[in-house]
Design an enzyme around this catalytic site. Structure first.
Site: not given
Ligand code: AMP
Length: 275
Positions: A21, A27-28, A139-140, A143
């Site tokens: 997003m 992290g990304h 992290k998610d 998800q």
């Protein structure tokens, strides 16, 4: 996107998708770096998905930093492309994917709209960017479980790969929402990971995990966190509450620091050995 895919496929390239997003951080970028080690081309999607925000949530305030995001990704060179649609939804959009199973506890209980929005947008991204693999962060963690479940249940032709959580030196998991924290809150935030480690270590010492988690929750409130949505050990696969904590258990947490909601998780085994 379709014409780029034609060229890449004709050239025999393997292609990975990294859905984000935006508000990109280390992290990304670790997802992009991991994707580049095994794929010729990496598409990073940047799209703030409205359907995963409830009306009272932070859709309007969510960080939108396209110039900085482009600069961060340009360092990887021309193997990385950005897919940043204005909207992925028809104005009369009326079809959602409503995941069950792994989507029901934890985040699902606290944000009932959330995984329906996530599953729907990820499905649509897989249609728009029909990559060989897609990379998601631990992290998610829930998800990741929900996406794996959707890919299995709907027979989607894509491989889901995971990347460990990147933390800053204090242990705080990197997150786009960390930008919301005031200076004072930023000083308190690392207490979350410290309590996660301390909690695992007292469980290793023999305390029942429920008691260990209750103690951690009390200390987080005393440290200045506003509230704790959940702080519990779960089975790593089913995400059901752990019966007993074993090496394969995972601690999953969601807390409020002022008006900012932070989530984190880690395996019991890693928390026991983390310094
Ligand atoms: P988001 O932009 O927050 O939707 O995240 C996009 C992807 O980056 C998701 O797969 C996240 O799990 C992953 N991600 C976010 N923060 C981190 C982090 N600190 N370490 C590793 N992956 C992350």
């Amino acid at each position: 996107m379709a014409s780029a895919f034609d060229l890449w496929r004709k050239a025999g390239h393997s292609i990975a998708l990294v859905p984000t997003m935006g508000g990109l951080h280390g992290g990304h970028l670790s997802l992009v770096a991991a994707a580049l080690t095994t794929h010729d081309k990496v598409v990073v999607s940047i799209y703030v998905n409205p359907t995963q925000f409830a009306k009272h949530e932070d859709l309007a305030d969510y960080p939108r930093t396209m110039t900085e995001d482009e600069a961060a990704l340009s360092r990887f060179g021309d193997r990385v492309s950005i897919f940043a649609p204005d909207s992925l939804y028809h104005e009369d959009h009326a079809t959602m994917i409503v995941p069950q199973g792994a989507a029901l506890p934890l985040e699902g209980a606290h944000r009932p709209h959330f995984f329906t929005g996530v599953a729907t947008v990820v499905f649509k991204l897989f249609q728009a960017v029909p990559a060989d693999s897609a990379f998601f962060g631990e992290k998610d963690y829930q998800q990741l479980a929900v996406i794996r479940q959707m890919v299995r249940d709907l027979s989607l032709p894509i491989v889901i790969l995971k990347v460990p959580t990147m933390r800053n030196a204090s242990g705080l998991a990197l997150s786009s929402r960390n930008r919301y924290l005031t200076e004072e809150q930023s000083a308190i935030a690392p207490q979350l990971y410290r309590e996660m480690r301390a909690c695992a270590q007292v469980v290793a010492g023999g305390l029942a995990w429920q008691d260990a988690c209750d103690g951690a929750k009390d200390r987080l409130i005393a440290a200045g966190f506003a509230s704790v949505d959940y702080f519990m050990f779960c089975e790593a696969d089913s995400l059901a509450p752990a019966t007993v904590v074993t090496d394969s258990s995972r601690l999953l947490v969601a807390v409020w620091l002022g008006k900012t909601r932070l989530i984190d998780n880690e395996s019991y085994r890693l928390l026991c050995i983390a310094q």
